[in-house]
Design a protein around this motif. Structure first.
Motif, short mmCIF file in Angstrom:
data_model
loop_
_atom_site.label_atom_id
_atom_site.label_comp_id
_atom_site.label_asym_id
_atom_site.label_seq_id
_atom_site.Cartn_x
_atom_site.Cartn_y
_atom_site.Cartn_z
N ASP A 178 12.26 14.28 5.48
CA ASP A 178 10.91 14.70 4.22
C ASP A 178 11.01 13.18 3.99
O ASP A 178 9.77 12.49 3.50
CB ASP A 178 10.82 15.54 3.64
CG ASP A 178 10.06 16.06 2.67
OD1 ASP A 178 8.84 15.66 3.52
OD2 ASP A 178 10.12 15.87 1.36
N HIS A 179 12.21 12.51 3.44
CA HIS A 179 12.68 11.87 2.52
C HIS A 179 11.82 9.99 3.53
O HIS A 179 10.94 9.09 2.99
CB HIS A 179 13.46 11.28 1.96
CG HIS A 179 14.30 11.14 3.42
ND1 HIS A 179 14.94 11.25 3.99
CD2 HIS A 179 14.99 9.53 3.74
CE1 HIS A 179 16.39 10.93 4.89
NE2 HIS A 179 15.57 10.51 5.12
N MET A 180 11.86 10.22 4.81
CA MET A 180 10.92 9.42 5.36
C MET A 180 9.35 8.98 5.72
O MET A 180 8.93 8.19 6.85
CB MET A 180 12.17 9.36 6.46
CG MET A 180 13.03 9.30 7.51
SD MET A 180 14.74 9.22 8.80
CE MET A 180 13.65 8.04 9.41
N MET A 181 9.07 10.22 5.61
CA MET A 181 7.30 10.54 6.15
C MET A 181 6.67 9.33 4.74
O MET A 181 7.37 9.99 3.63
CB MET A 181 6.84 11.80 6.09
CG MET A 181 7.55 12.27 7.32
SD MET A 181 6.46 13.77 7.33
CE MET A 181 7.83 15.38 5.81
N LEU A 182 5.79 8.47 4.97
CA LEU A 182 5.40 7.61 4.35
C LEU A 182 3.94 8.58 3.84
O LEU A 182 3.43 9.01 4.90
CB LEU A 182 5.28 6.24 4.46
CG LEU A 182 6.30 5.39 5.10
CD1 LEU A 182 6.02 4.52 5.48
CD2 LEU A 182 7.78 5.57 3.94
N THR A 183 3.46 8.71 2.55
CA THR A 183 2.37 9.45 2.09
C THR A 183 2.36 9.10 0.22
O THR A 183 3.08 8.08 -0.05
CB THR A 183 2.23 10.73 2.12
OG1 THR A 183 0.89 11.41 2.06
CG2 THR A 183 3.38 11.65 2.01
N LEU A 191 0.90 -1.09 0.20
CA LEU A 191 0.10 0.09 -0.22
C LEU A 191 0.82 0.99 -0.35
O LEU A 191 0.24 1.81 -0.50
CB LEU A 191 -0.82 -0.15 1.50
CG LEU A 191 -2.05 1.28 1.14
CD1 LEU A 191 -2.74 0.92 0.04
CD2 LEU A 191 -3.00 0.62 2.12
N PHE A 192 1.87 1.40 0.63
CA PHE A 192 3.05 2.35 0.31
C PHE A 192 4.14 2.30 -0.26
O PHE A 192 4.61 2.71 0.52
CB PHE A 192 3.24 2.33 1.88
CG PHE A 192 2.16 3.39 2.84
CD1 PHE A 192 2.47 4.12 3.20
CD2 PHE A 192 1.20 2.61 3.62
CE1 PHE A 192 1.12 5.09 4.16
CE2 PHE A 192 0.25 3.30 4.44
CZ PHE A 192 0.10 3.92 4.58
#
Length: 292
Positions: free
Chosen positions: A258-263, A208-209
């Motif tokens: 920023d690259h570690m936040m999953l969206t 999903l992510f």
């Protein structure tokens, strides 16, 4: 030999959802360990469960007196003095017995922490099995349109376990700093949960992510924080909005994390991500989740 200090748990309830990031930072600054977070469906309030030595007294001191005039005059750094709009904006468990009752009431499925002798004695579970995470088709996502705000969107943001821990020689976690910045960019938090993804759902979560295997393994038996945010262009322009509102300090934070936040920027994917973790959204959200 001295016995180790007792880590007790207590509950903090607040209606000040718009100050969530700042409240989380204050809890970290006062060296509380957050072991539970969720939004109540009936009152639209955020509930924290925290652990610390002498936790009940320490949390009451941080919340401050109910009289807001007294709080602002003699407890200027209390949560009520800083963020309350009325005396009932904050509640903290007043006694040990009531803290046990509150933990069981608000977190019946357990806390995101290791077991302690006190938890075991009081029958408070520390289960890592989150029953709410689901891939079942019984949940349907209903997206509404707002004619006055046609660009209003919702987005799911996952803060991995490594973002919840302060970096070396730091008191604040990257997550609390990022969330404070996100809220300053006019994102509205419409749901939130601290949870441990069940092992059986790690693979669906990866799909999903679009998470690679090595990163997904950092979620096993470790708590992560999930936010649902609402704002114009929340999904399609999430990173660009943060970059556009950033000052020099925030840019350093974004460059590092920023690259570690999953969206996701895809509307349908965002909807699937939200209903994977949540079974409701409050009325102030433009979208709703319906359970069959």
């Amino acid at each position: 030999m001295l016995a180790p200090p007792r880590l007790l748990a207590s509950v903090l309830v607040t209606s000040q959802v718009n100050h969530f990031g700042k409240i989380l930072k204050r809890l970290e600054q006062e060296e509380f360990t957050v072991v539970g977070i969720h939004l109540t469906q009936d009152t639209d309030s955020i509930v924290f469960c925290v652990q610390a030595e002498n936790c009940i007294y320490k949390l009451l001191q941080l919340v401050g007196p109910r009289d807001l005039k007294e709080a602002k005059s003699s407890h200027q750094f209390s949560l009520r003095a800083s963020f309350a709009s009325h005396p009932n904006s904050f509640y903290a468990s007043p006694t040990y017995d009531e803290s046990v009752t509150d933990v069981k009431r608000y977190f019946p499925d357990g806390l995101c922490c290791s077991n302690t002798l006190d938890m075991q004695a009081e029958g408070i579970p520390h289960s890592n099995i989150d029953e709410l995470v689901s891939t079942e088709s019984s949940r349907s996502y209903v997206s509404k349109s707002y004619p006055l705000k046609p660009l209003l969107q919702t987005v799911c943001v996952v803060f991995p376990p490594d973002l919840l821990r302060p970096a070396k020689h730091m008191r604040l976690s990257p997550a609390s700093q990022l969330i404070t910045m996100i809220q300053s960019c006019q994102f509205e938090i419409v749901n939130v949960r601290l949870l441990t993804i069940p092992t059986v759902h790690i693979q669906p979560f990866r799909t999903l992510f679009k998470v690679h295997y090595e990163l997904s393994q950092t979620f096993v038996n470790r708590a992560c924080l999930i936010l649902v945010l609402q704002r114009e262009n929340a999904a399609s322009c999430f990173s660009q909005i943060l970059q556009g509102y950033s000052n020099n300090n925030n840019r350093k934070l974004l460059d590092s994390y920023d690259h570690m936040m999953l969206t996701s920027t895809n509307k349908k994917t965002c909807e699937n991500q939200i209903k994977f973790f949540f079974d409701f959204l409050p009325e102030r959200c433009k979208d709703q989740i319906q359970t069959q």
